[in-house]
Design an enzyme around this catalytic site. Sequence first.
Site, short mmCIF file in Angstrom:
data_model
loop_
_atom_site.label_atom_id
_atom_site.label_comp_id
_atom_site.label_asym_id
_atom_site.label_seq_id
_atom_site.Cartn_x
_atom_site.Cartn_y
_atom_site.Cartn_z
N PRO A 35 3.11 6.22 4.04
CA PRO A 35 3.28 6.38 5.49
C PRO A 35 2.93 5.09 6.21
O PRO A 35 1.96 4.42 5.89
CB PRO A 35 2.29 7.50 5.82
CG PRO A 35 2.13 8.27 4.55
CD PRO A 35 2.23 7.25 3.46
N GLU A 36 3.75 4.75 7.19
CA GLU A 36 3.52 3.55 7.97
C GLU A 36 2.94 3.94 9.33
O GLU A 36 2.61 5.10 9.57
CB GLU A 36 4.83 2.77 8.10
CG GLU A 36 5.38 2.34 6.74
CD GLU A 36 6.68 1.54 6.83
OE1 GLU A 36 6.95 0.96 7.90
OE2 GLU A 36 7.42 1.50 5.83
#
Length: 296
Positions: free
Chosen positions: A2-3
Amino acid sequence: MPELPEVETVRQGLAPAMVGARFSRVTLRRPNLRFPFPERFAARLEGRTVTGLARRAKYLTADLDSGETLVMHLGMSGRFDVALPDGSNRSPGDFYLEGAQGTPKHDHVVMAMSTGATVTYNDARRFGFMDLVPSRDLATCRHFAKMGVEPLDGLTGAVIAGLFRHKITPLKAALLDQRLIAGLGNIYVCEALHRARLHPETPAGALARPDGRPTPKANALAKAIVQVLEAAVKAGGSTLRDYAHTDGSAGAFQHAFRVYDRVGLACSRPGCGGAITRIVQANRSTFFCATCQPPT
């Protein structure tokens, strides 16, 4: 992994259940995630109230009334599920690609809150982790001491020029360097470079003039980064494999991808006529349009 937009979406989903609430009971179902839990981890949380929930790059931070901060990282497959006092359960939902879907055997940390909500951390691969650090030392702790600027906190062309001046490393690599700009990952860097019409192999230093002032391309890149991140947060992030919101639903920004994972498809820029291609940089896929992102 996840960014920034995915982690910010999780923060927004957790805030109503956690901020202002007290940890009534914390249950650890294993001694470690990626790393061992801190000493007396559950005992140091129980009875403490969450006074604030923030995001730093790809990390979540929960300030406690004890003077400590709970630092949380989702790793590759970590997720939080929230069960509400009314009996409704925000269970895992659909995913863009097939992957782990939050099965109960991967529920590793269960946090019962004073509001009656239960927050469960689920992590199939156990690459995530949790830590407790003194709040006064948060900025200088081992997680954040060398971390760069937040891209949604006043990123400008001048900031980029100052960070990249004299650097010969490829532009994409510089953007992924968390010591320069924190929170960017492969997806959003590819998307921002396309919007700014910059080739991923452009030397990063080319975005600064000899006197250090930003070039027009530096200004365009800063604008593109902010626009892409803000649009992704608004869409709830991008669901590719294991990521989902705290309510179990999938993020939708993947439907707005212009280059990422679109190799061979036509460029979406009006009048371009090019196609999306893929190269490998530092063992990671880079997607771009060679027609509207020519080498510098």
